[in-house]
Write a protein that holds these residues in place. Sequence first.
Motif, PDB file in Angstrom:
ATOM      1  N   CYS A   1     176.874  15.019  31.341  1.00  0.00           N
ATOM      2  CA  CYS A   1     176.981  16.419  31.772  1.00  0.00           C
ATOM      3  C   CYS A   1     176.259  17.318  30.761  1.00  0.00           C
ATOM      4  CB  CYS A   1     178.443  16.834  31.867  1.00  0.00           C
ATOM      5  SG  CYS A   1     179.415  15.936  33.069  1.00  0.00           S
ATOM      6  N   PRO A   2     174.913  17.348  30.781  1.00  0.00           N
ATOM      7  CA  PRO A   2     174.201  18.132  29.770  1.00  0.00           C
ATOM      8  C   PRO A   2     174.264  19.645  29.987  1.00  0.00           C
ATOM      9  CG  PRO A   2     172.631  17.158  31.285  1.00  0.00           C
ATOM     10  CD  PRO A   2     173.994  16.620  31.642  1.00  0.00           C
ATOM     11  N   HIS A   3     174.506  20.095  31.240  1.00  0.00           N
ATOM     12  CA  HIS A   3     174.519  21.523  31.554  1.00  0.00           C
ATOM     13  C   HIS A   3     175.727  21.862  32.430  1.00  0.00           C
ATOM     14  CE1 HIS A   3     170.385  21.439  30.161  1.00  0.00           C
ATOM     15  NE2 HIS A   3     170.125  20.492  31.038  1.00  0.00           N
TER      16      HIS A   3
ATOM     17  N   SER B   1     175.439  28.678  37.657  1.00  0.00           N
ATOM     18  CA  SER B   1     175.924  27.558  36.846  1.00  0.00           C
ATOM     19  C   SER B   1     176.726  26.553  37.656  1.00  0.00           C
ATOM     20  CB  SER B   1     176.796  28.087  35.697  1.00  0.00           C
ATOM     21  OG  SER B   1     176.022  28.877  34.827  1.00  0.00           O
TER      22      SER B   1
ATOM     23  N   TRP C   1     175.612  23.327  35.198  1.00  0.00           N
ATOM     24  CA  TRP C   1     175.194  23.135  36.582  1.00  0.00           C
ATOM     25  C   TRP C   1     174.877  21.677  36.929  1.00  0.00           C
ATOM     26  CZ3 TRP C   1     172.678  25.911  32.834  1.00  0.00           C
ATOM     27  CH2 TRP C   1     171.517  25.361  32.321  1.00  0.00           C
ATOM     28  N   SER C   2     175.229  20.771  36.077  1.00  0.00           N
ATOM     29  CA  SER C   2     174.965  19.342  36.309  1.00  0.00           C
ATOM     30  C   SER C   2     175.903  18.770  37.364  1.00  0.00           C
ATOM     31  CB  SER C   2     175.150  18.552  35.015  1.00  0.00           C
ATOM     32  OG  SER C   2     174.202  18.934  34.054  1.00  0.00           O
TER      33      SER C   2
END
Length: 173
Positions: free
Chosen positions: A80-82, A45, A84-85
Motif C-alpha cells: 500500500c504505497p499510497h 485519495s 489511493w492504492s
Amino acid sequence: MRVWRLILGVALSVITGTAQAADGGARVDERLVYEIVVTAPGTRSQGWHGTIYDSTGKPVSIEPGQRFETAVGTFESVACPHLWSMCGMIHTDMLAWMKTHDANVIMGREPWAYRLFVLREGTKSEGFEGKIFFNGAEIARCQAPRATPMGAFVCKERTQLWDRAGWYHESWP
C-alpha cells in the motif's frame, strides 16, 4: 406453551443455520473470511484495502508478493504505497482482471465494503456467502451485476447448504 414454542423456534433456527446474533448483525453460524473496504471514498485519495481473516478472526499479515491459499482461491499480498492504492490481500484472479479494467471507480462519498463469510464452518454443510455493503446497509442479493468502486460483482443464489452464494467479484471463478 409459549416457552416451548420459543425453545422449539430457537432449536430450529440453530439447526437450519438461520439464527441471528443478539444485536441483529451477522448470523451466529458465520465467520468473516475476507473483506474489501473502500478507503477515502469519493476523493482523489480513494483506494481500497483487502483483508483475509484467519480462523480466530485475526487479520492475516504476510509480506507483499507472498500468496495465501484459501478455500475460495489464492490471495496475494499487495503493498500500500499510497492512500489511493488498491492493496492488501487481493484474489489473484482479481489482480489479473485489474490489469485490463478500472479497479478504482469513484462513485460518491458513501462507504463501500465487500465481505465474504464462511457458514457452518467445519461441517459437511460448510458454504460461503458474499455480501456488498453500501453506506452501512447490505445490498439486496441477486439483482443484475452490481457496479462498485472495486468493479462489478455478480450474484449467485444458494442451491445447496454447502454452496457458494451471494455476491462475488466478476473475476473470481
